[in-house]
Write a protein that holds these residues in place. Structure first.
Motif, short mmCIF file in Angstrom:
data_model
loop_
_atom_site.label_atom_id
_atom_site.label_comp_id
_atom_site.label_asym_id
_atom_site.label_seq_id
_atom_site.Cartn_x
_atom_site.Cartn_y
_atom_site.Cartn_z
N MET A 273 27.81 39.30 41.92
CA MET A 273 28.56 40.03 42.95
C MET A 273 30.02 40.23 42.54
N LEU A 274 30.66 39.16 42.06
CA LEU A 274 32.06 39.25 41.66
C LEU A 274 32.22 40.17 40.45
N GLY A 275 31.28 40.10 39.51
CA GLY A 275 31.34 40.98 38.36
C GLY A 275 31.22 42.44 38.75
N SER A 276 30.32 42.74 39.69
CA SER A 276 30.15 44.12 40.16
C SER A 276 31.39 44.61 40.89
N ILE A 277 32.01 43.73 41.67
CA ILE A 277 33.25 44.09 42.36
C ILE A 277 34.35 44.40 41.35
N CYS A 278 34.43 43.62 40.28
CA CYS A 278 35.40 43.88 39.22
C CYS A 278 35.15 45.26 38.60
N PHE A 279 33.90 45.61 38.39
CA PHE A 279 33.58 46.92 37.82
C PHE A 279 34.06 48.04 38.75
N LEU A 280 33.87 47.87 40.04
CA LEU A 280 34.32 48.89 41.00
C LEU A 280 35.84 49.01 41.00
N ILE A 281 36.54 47.88 40.97
CA ILE A 281 38.01 47.92 40.93
C ILE A 281 38.48 48.58 39.64
N SER B 16 42.63 48.67 34.34
CA SER B 16 41.20 48.97 34.40
C SER B 16 40.44 48.17 33.36
N SER B 17 40.96 48.13 32.13
CA SER B 17 40.29 47.42 31.05
C SER B 17 40.30 45.91 31.28
N LEU B 18 41.41 45.40 31.81
CA LEU B 18 41.52 43.96 32.05
C LEU B 18 40.53 43.50 33.12
N VAL B 19 40.47 44.23 34.23
CA VAL B 19 39.54 43.86 35.31
C VAL B 19 38.10 44.01 34.84
N GLN B 20 37.84 45.05 34.06
CA GLN B 20 36.50 45.24 33.51
C GLN B 20 36.12 44.07 32.60
N PHE B 21 37.05 43.62 31.77
CA PHE B 21 36.79 42.50 30.87
C PHE B 21 36.45 41.24 31.66
N VAL B 22 37.19 40.99 32.75
CA VAL B 22 36.88 39.85 33.61
C VAL B 22 35.47 40.00 34.18
N GLY B 23 35.12 41.22 34.60
CA GLY B 23 33.79 41.47 35.14
C GLY B 23 32.69 41.18 34.13
N THR B 24 32.91 41.54 32.86
CA THR B 24 31.89 41.27 31.84
C THR B 24 31.75 39.77 31.59
N LEU B 25 32.85 39.03 31.67
CA LEU B 25 32.77 37.57 31.52
C LEU B 25 31.93 36.96 32.65
N LEU B 26 32.11 37.50 33.86
CA LEU B 26 31.31 37.02 34.99
C LEU B 26 29.83 37.32 34.77
N PHE B 27 29.53 38.48 34.18
CA PHE B 27 28.13 38.80 33.89
C PHE B 27 27.57 37.92 32.77
N ASN B 28 28.44 37.44 31.87
CA ASN B 28 27.98 36.46 30.88
C ASN B 28 27.47 35.21 31.60
N VAL B 29 28.24 34.77 32.61
CA VAL B 29 27.83 33.61 33.40
C VAL B 29 26.54 33.92 34.15
N ASN B 30 26.47 35.10 34.72
CA ASN B 30 25.29 35.52 35.48
C ASN B 30 24.03 35.52 34.62
N THR C 130 30.74 42.50 26.84
CA THR C 130 32.00 41.78 26.77
C THR C 130 32.77 42.14 25.51
N SER C 131 32.08 42.29 24.40
CA SER C 131 32.74 42.68 23.15
C SER C 131 33.38 44.05 23.28
N ALA C 132 32.65 44.99 23.87
CA ALA C 132 33.20 46.34 24.06
C ALA C 132 34.39 46.32 25.01
N ALA C 133 34.27 45.54 26.09
CA ALA C 133 35.35 45.47 27.08
C ALA C 133 36.62 44.88 26.47
#
Length: 313
Positions: free
Chosen positions: A211-219, A175-189, A133-136
Motif C-alpha cells: 500500500m505504501l509503495g503504491s502511494i509513493c508511486f502515485l505521489i 518524483s524520482s526520489l519518492v519513486q525510489f522509496v516506493g520500489t524499496l517498499l516493494f522489495n520488502v513486499n 529498484t535498480s532503474a529507479a
C-alpha cells in the motif's frame, strides 16, 4: 545549492539584489561570466530556465534536460566533445528504460501463467522488484546530475556522475526520489512472503508495504505531471512526454487498486480479492512497460534530431 534567500544576479563574481515580484514566476538566480540564468517556477519548484548570453538566449524545460532530450547550450565544447558528452549522458537513460521494461515484464508474466505455477510467482515478483529498484535509483542519479536548479550544470558539460545530492526544488528529482522509496517498499513486499506465515504478519508487512509503495508511486506521478504541466511543448495525446506520464499514472492507479484488495483474511489467510489483485497488478505492470518503452522512443527521436544537427550550436 541555492535557496530562495539567495536570489539575485551574479555577473563576473559580483552580486546585486533583486526584488522578487509575486506577480512574475520568473526569478533571476545567478550568472556565469557573460551568461545569466533566469528561472521560471511553479510555487517553490523550478520548471524552466532562460540562459541569456551574448548571442541571445536559450529556453530549457526541466524534464527534457533531465531526460537528455534537450541539451544545455555548450559554452566551451567542440562538436566532437559535445557528441561524446551526449553519448555518455544518454547511457543512463537507456538503462533506466531497459531495467524498467525487464522489471515490469516480470511483474506482468505471472498474470498470464496457470495457477499451478503460483509457488514460483513470489520469486518472479522479487526479481522484478530488484530491476525496478535498480532503474529507479539510476533515474534518481539522472535527476541529480541533470538538475536545472543547479547552476553548475551550465558551467560544464563533462560526463561526471554524482551519486547522491539533495535537490528539493527540482520536481523531477522529487518524483524520482519518492519513486525510489516506493520500489524499496516493494522489495520488502516481494521478499516478505518467504519469511512470514500468519495473516497478521502478512497484513502488516506485505499488505502494508504494498500500500505504501503504491502511494509513493502515485505521489511520484503527481510530481512528474506537475513538472510538464506548464511546458508549452508538451501536447496532450501527441507528445511522448505526455503519454509517458499518463501511462505511468494509469499503472500507479492499477497498482494501488491491486494493493488495496490484496490484504489477507484473518480467518483463512487467503487474499481478499485475488482476481482483482492479479488483474490490477498485471495491468499496472503492462502500463509501466509501455511507459519505459516510450522512453526509448523519445530517446531515439531525440538522437535523430541531434544527428540531423537540430541541437548543434
Amino acid at each position: 545549492m541555492w535557496s530562495e534567500k539567495s536570489i539575485g544576479w551574479c555577473v563576473a563574481g559580483k552580486r546585486s539584489e533583486l526584488h522578487d515580484s509575486k506577480k512574475d514566476s520568473r526569478k533571476a538566480m545567478t550568472g556565469l561570466g557573460e551568461h545569466k540564468l533566469e528561472y521560471e517556477t511553479v510555487g517553490p519548484f523550478v520548471t524552466h530556465v532562460w540562459l541569456h548570453h551574448k548571442d541571445g538566449h536559450n529556453h530549457y524545460a526541466a524534464r527534457p534536460v533531465r531526460k537528455g532530450v534537450r541539451w544545455i547550450r555548450p559554452m566551451q565544447l567542440s562538436k566532437k566533445e559535445q557528441t561524446e558528452y551526449v553519448v555518455c549522458a544518454k547511457k543512463i537513460n537507456y538503462w533506466v528504460a531497459v531495467l524498467f521494461m525487464v522489471g515490469s515484464s516480470l511483474f506482468a508474466i505471472p498474470g498470464f501463467l496457470p495457477a499451478s505455477l503460483a509457488p514460483a510467482f513470489n520469486v518472479i515478483f522479487f526479481c522484478g522488484s530488484i530491476f525496478f529498484t535498480s532503474a529507479a535509483y539510476l533515474q534518481l542519479v539522472e535527476s541529480i546530475n541533470k538538475d536545472i536548479t543547479n547552476p553548475a550544470l551550465f558551467r560544464t558539460q563533462r560526463c561526471h556522475w554524482i551519486r547522491w545530492a539533495w535537490r528539493p526544488k527540482n520536481l523531477g528529482y522529487l518524483s524520482s526520489l519518492v519513486q525510489f522509496v516506493g520500489t524499496l517498499l516493494f522489495n520488502v513486499n516481494c521478499i516478505s512472503p518467504f519469511f512470514l506465515v500468519t495473516p497478521l504478519q502478512m497484513d502488516v508487512v506485505i499488505w502494508g508495504s504494498g500500500m505504501l509503495g503504491s502511494i509513493c508511486f502515485l505521489i511520484s506521478c503527481a510530481f512528474a505531471w506537475l513538472e510538464i504541466s506548464r511546458d508549452p511543448m508538451v501536447k496532450p495525446f501527441r507528445s511522448e512526454e505526455w503519454w509517458i506520464v499518463w501511462v505511468n499514472i494509469a499503472g500507479s492507479i492499477a497498482f494501488q487498486v491491486s494493493s488495496a484488495v490484496a490484504f489477507y483474511l484473518p480467518q483463512t489467510g487467503d487474499v481478499f480479492a485475488p482476481v482483482l489483485a492479479s488483474v490490477g497488478l498485471t495491468f499496472g505492470a503492462i502500463c509501466f512497460f509501455i511507459g519505459a518503452f516510450l522512453l526509448r522512443v523519445e530517446d531515439a527521436i531525440d538522437s535523430q534530431k541531434f544527428i540531423g544537427g537540430d541541437y548543434a550550436q
